[in-house]
Enzyme design. Structure first.
Site, PDB file in Angstrom:
ATOM      1  CG  HIS A 121       5.748   3.674   7.850  1.00  0.00           C
ATOM      2  ND1 HIS A 121       6.308   3.098   6.743  1.00  0.00           N
ATOM      3  CD2 HIS A 121       4.779   2.819   8.261  1.00  0.00           C
ATOM      4  CE1 HIS A 121       5.694   1.948   6.495  1.00  0.00           C
ATOM      5  NE2 HIS A 121       4.760   1.756   7.408  1.00  0.00           N
ATOM      6  CG  ASP A 198       4.074   9.492   5.474  1.00  0.00           C
ATOM      7  OD1 ASP A 198       2.877   9.328   5.151  1.00  0.00           O
ATOM      8  OD2 ASP A 198       4.810   8.572   5.878  1.00  0.00           O
ATOM      9  CD  GLN A 201      -1.378   5.642  10.104  1.00  0.00           C
ATOM     10  OE1 GLN A 201      -2.508   5.707  10.593  1.00  0.00           O
ATOM     11  NE2 GLN A 201      -0.908   4.538   9.586  1.00  0.00           N
ATOM     12  CE  LYS A 224      -1.489   3.635   6.009  1.00  0.00           C
ATOM     13  NZ  LYS A 224      -1.323   2.303   6.567  1.00  0.00           N
ATOM     14  CB  CYS A 362       6.720  -0.130   9.274  1.00  0.00           C
ATOM     15  SG  CYS A 362       6.082  -1.622   8.564  1.00  0.00           S
TER      16      CYS A 362
HETATM   17  N1  7TS Z   1       3.721   6.310   6.183  1.00  0.00           N
HETATM   18  C1  7TS Z   1       2.987   6.110   7.280  1.00  0.00           C
HETATM   19  C2  7TS Z   1       2.922   7.156   8.343  1.00  0.00           C
HETATM   20  C3  7TS Z   1       2.270   4.911   7.398  1.00  0.00           C
HETATM   21  O1  7TS Z   1       1.534   4.701   8.495  1.00  0.00           O
HETATM   22  C4  7TS Z   1       2.333   3.935   6.369  1.00  0.00           C
HETATM   23  C5  7TS Z   1       1.637   2.616   6.479  1.00  0.00           C
HETATM   24  C6  7TS Z   1       3.101   4.230   5.242  1.00  0.00           C
HETATM   25  C7  7TS Z   1       3.783   5.420   5.185  1.00  0.00           C
HETATM   26  C8  7TS Z   1       3.182   3.311   4.079  1.00  0.00           C
HETATM   27  O2  7TS Z   1       1.973   3.269   3.416  1.00  0.00           O
HETATM   28  P1  7TS Z   1       1.726   2.236   2.189  1.00  0.00           P
HETATM   29  O3  7TS Z   1       0.284   2.387   1.883  1.00  0.00           O
HETATM   30  O4  7TS Z   1       2.627   2.667   1.092  1.00  0.00           O
HETATM   31  O5  7TS Z   1       2.089   0.891   2.730  1.00  0.00           O
HETATM   32  N2  7TS Z   1       1.397   2.215   7.804  1.00  0.00           N
HETATM   33  C9  7TS Z   1       1.004   1.000   8.229  1.00  0.00           C
HETATM   34  C10 7TS Z   1       0.769   0.712   9.568  1.00  0.00           C
HETATM   35  O6  7TS Z   1       0.877   1.518  10.482  1.00  0.00           O
HETATM   36  N3  7TS Z   1       0.406  -0.574   9.688  1.00  0.00           N
HETATM   37  O7  7TS Z   1       0.400  -1.116   8.451  1.00  0.00           O
HETATM   38  C11 7TS Z   1       0.764  -0.147   7.534  1.00  0.00           C
END
Ligand code: 7TS
Length: 404
Positions: A121, A198, A201, A224, A362
């Site tokens: 990401h 990370d 997911q 999530k 992303c």
């Molecule tokens: N890393 C991964 C693997 C992710 O899927 C996401 C968010 C992030 C980092 C960032 O997370 P945040 O909570 O700091 O925004 N992924 C997604 C997605 O797949 N669709 O919307 C957000």
């Protein structure tokens, strides 16, 4: 066996309609839905004990502080961290990664090497590129194959005494691949490198044990896994969190302040400057309780059933191609239909009540790898059903008919 109808009754949003049709929510990889017990926790906080924490002698402040610190302990126990002060409550995965990436500016030298994977990401790419710009360190990438699996031989070849940091996701948001993080961590450690995983997911599907993994940093977002937005965690081994400098300066993160010199608070407060998302942290704890009561093994087994069913049904549509066909994958299906833009499919299925994400997710380097502008992504959670997958498949067929 999960009682899905009973579980669905925990999520009031699943009762709503979209464009006159029952909502089919398949954008769980972007954010999960919120059960009543978590919503009630939020209402309870603002109704009964809203106050700032760690600073008041008054009863409300003490109650809020106790609830927040209890939530930290729930997070500690969920991830099996050795100490509760190894859990930093942040605003989410992005914030957590930036704390580490910024902190390493003080610990790297020009020519040091950082390894990331090809399926990250953006939030696990850009902070490291910024770190490289500041320090002169060099970013190396573990490539992947057409199925969306990391090439572990190439990883072996990248590792050397110059490798200082290795960063990969546990599960890819765009492809669903479950990466072999145990092997990645062990091999990095053999070269003296530090590892950040990370888990944004992964956490909705598996329960990571940070001590068993022996990982140095593990990050995730509450939203999530049935929690609210704007809260997440940075797990770090005590040793590493002590080595990193603070990320932000301000209230809460200090020991003594004078105009001549300031000393910093110990862990976890050193990384928690300012008033945190108090209610969010407490609700994060409630979300973990909720998911643990259902059981992560049961969740994973049921989601695997949905994945197998959805994959089979979608592949029956002529011209449909799935991106992300790793042997080890979770309940994410990224796909395109020949000669049709993913955005157009997403817009039509939304008219039929089905929420999917379209675009690059992303993860632009993955889209470049496959030479596509983006995909349609359907991501399933434990409250979804096979009947909903049938609705998605019919909606996609209809979209295909209208667009070709
Ligand atoms: N890393 C991964 C693997 C992710 O899927 C996401 C968010 C992030 C980092 C960032 O997370 P945040 O909570 O700091 O925004 N992924 C997604 C997605 O797949 N669709 O919307 C957000």
């Amino acid at each position: 066996m999960l009682d899905i109808q009973k579980i669905r009754a925990d999520f009031p949003i699943l009762e709503r309609t979209v464009n006159g049709k029952p909502l089919v929510y398949f954008d769980n990889a972007a954010t999960s839905q919120t059960p009543t017990v978590v919503i009630d926790t939020i209402v309870d906080y603002y109704t009964k004990y809203n106050a700032n924490i760690h600073r008041g002698v008054h009863t409300l402040s003490q109650e809020a502080t106790d609830a927040y610190e209890l939530a930290r302990k729930k997070v500690q126990s969920h991830f099996n961290a050795k100490h509760s002060h190894e859990i930093i409550l942040t605003s989410g995965t992005t914030h957590s990664i930036n704390i580490v990436a910024t902190g390493f500016s003080a610990l790297l030298e020009a020519g040091d090497e950082i390894i990331v994977s090809a399926m990250e990401h953006h939030s696990n790419i850009v902070p490291w590129q910024m770190l490289c710009e500041r320090t002169g360190a060099i970013l190396k990438v573990i490539p992947m194959n057409q199925d969306g699996e990391l090439l572990m031989d190439a990883y072996d070849a990248l590792l050397s005494s110059k490798t200082k940091l290795v960063f990969t996701n546990h599960i890819s948001n765009a492809l669903g691949t479950i990466n072999p993080i145990e092997e990645i961590i062990t091999k990095a450690h053999q070269h003296g490198a530090v590892v950040l995983i990370d888990g944004a997911q992964a956490c909705p599907h598996v329960k990571p044990d940070v001590q068993a993994l022996d990982v140095d940093f593990y990050v995730a977002s509450a939203h999530k896994l049935c929690g609210p937005t704007g809260v997440g965690l940075l797990y770090g081994k005590e040793e590493w969190l002590n080595k990193l400098p603070p990320y932000q300066g301000g209230g809460e993160m200090i020991d003594q302040v004078t105009f001549e010199k300031t000393t910093y608070a110990g862990l976890p407060h050193k990384f928690e400057a300012g008033t945190p998302n108090i209610c969010g942290g407490i609700a994060f704890g409630a979300a973990l309780d909720y998911m643990n009561a259902i059981g992560f093994d049961e969740i994973a087994a049921y989601e695997n059933e949905l994945l197998a069913y959805g994959t089979q049904k979608l592949l029956e549509i002529e011209g449909l191609k799935i991106y992300g066909t790793a042997k080890q994958k979770t309940s994410v299906i990224s796909f395109n239909i020949e000669n049709i833009h993913p955005y157009d499919i997403g817009s039509i299925v939304d008219k039929l009540g089905v929420a999917v994400r379209t675009g690059h997710h992303c993860a632009q380097p993955i889209m470049d790898f496959y030479n596509i502008p983006g995909t349609v992504r359907a991501s399933f959670a434990f409250y979804n059903t096979k009947e909903e997958i049938d609705i998605l498949v019919e909606a996609v067929k209809k979209a295909k008919m209208m667009l070709s």
